[in-house]
Design an enzyme around this catalytic site. Structure first.
Site, short mmCIF file in Angstrom:
data_model
loop_
_atom_site.label_atom_id
_atom_site.label_comp_id
_atom_site.label_asym_id
_atom_site.label_seq_id
_atom_site.Cartn_x
_atom_site.Cartn_y
_atom_site.Cartn_z
N LYS A 292 -14.66 92.46 73.71
CA LYS A 292 -13.21 92.60 73.46
C LYS A 292 -12.45 91.70 74.42
O LYS A 292 -12.61 91.78 75.64
CB LYS A 292 -12.78 94.05 73.68
CG LYS A 292 -12.96 94.89 72.44
CD LYS A 292 -12.60 96.31 72.75
CE LYS A 292 -11.43 96.76 71.93
NZ LYS A 292 -11.15 98.19 72.17
C1 E4P Z 1 -9.87 100.38 70.01
O1 E4P Z 1 -10.50 99.34 69.94
C2 E4P Z 1 -8.62 100.51 70.76
O2 E4P Z 1 -8.80 100.16 72.10
C3 E4P Z 1 -8.08 101.89 70.59
O3 E4P Z 1 -8.11 102.22 69.22
C4 E4P Z 1 -6.70 102.08 71.18
O4 E4P Z 1 -6.22 103.34 70.83
P1 E4P Z 1 -4.94 104.03 71.52
O5 E4P Z 1 -3.73 103.22 71.14
O6 E4P Z 1 -4.91 105.40 70.96
O7 E4P Z 1 -5.18 103.98 73.00
#
Ligand code: E4P
Length: 217
Positions: free
Chosen positions: A83
């Protein structure tokens, strides 16, 4: 539609996996922090039973640092997707990593233009955060619709990974649009099976079967 599980909690991933609902896993620094355990141990445990991509996030902010970190994270397991945040340094890193054959997931995407940049850089996945957009009064799902359309217009290979999902309707709407993947928190996955008419239907069938059983004896 593929389902990724949006958590670093190994027990929750295992439960969803046993139910046949895990095509991959996404983690982020906040989700890992919640577990209060060594990151490497968590990743090894997840990779011991999940075959699909497991997203691991870099924390460097410069391209060189991101690339170094990404190469290291990628060496941990066979199925890592790295990521990388949506910044210009991030895009430089994604280009380099994709040239090296390392899977990338561009995170913290909040607009269709950002998603175009991610695709042009060669990202494997793009993660638009719909719940966080809803939180600030913008309809998150609208950008999913736009990104799916734009990627189809140009035949981009980058897969649309709907992130920041908060409730089952997000999953339903993402599926209607035709997004490639939804990354779903365990609590939301849990709710997706529920319908009061299913419960009532099971109850009634069981009650009626008791009557059938009495007829036999
Ligand atoms: C996934 O890859 C993301 O980091 C995650 O869905 C973020 O979610 P949030 O906005 O609930 O923290």
């Amino acid at each position: 539609m593929k389902f990724f599980i949006d958590t670093a909690n190994v027990d929750a991933i295992r439960k969803a996996h046993e139910r046949g609902m895990v095509d991959g896993v996404t983690t982020n620094p906040s989700l890992v922090a919640k577990e209060g355990r060594d990151f490497r141990k968590i990743v090894d445990e997840i990779a011991s039973f999940v075959e699909g991509p497991i997203s691991l996030e870099v924390i460097s902010e410069d391209a060189e640092g991101m690339i170094k970190e990404a190469r290291d994270l990628n060496s941990w397991i066979d199925n890592a997707a790295i990521k990388i945040p949506m910044t210009w340094d991030g895009m430089k890193a994604v280009k380099q990593l994709s040239d090296e054959g390392i899977k990338t997931n561009v995170t913290l995407v909040f607009s269709p233009n950002q998603a175009i940049l991610a695709a042009k850089a060669g990202a494997t996945f793009v993660s638009p955060f719909i719940g966080r957009l809803d939180d600030v009064g913008q309809i998150g799902m609208e950008i999913i619709e736009a990104i799916v359309q734009i990627y189809a217009n140009y035949g981009f290979d980058t897969e649309v990974l709907v992130a920041s999902i908060r409730h089952p309707i997000h999953v339903y709407e993402a599926a209607l649009i035709g997004a490639d993947i939804a990354t779903i928190p365990p609590s939301v996955l849990e709710k997706m099976v529920n319908h009061p008419l299913t419960d009532a239907g099971i109850k009634r069938f069981l009650e009626d079967w008791e009557k059938v059983k009495k007829l036999k004896t």
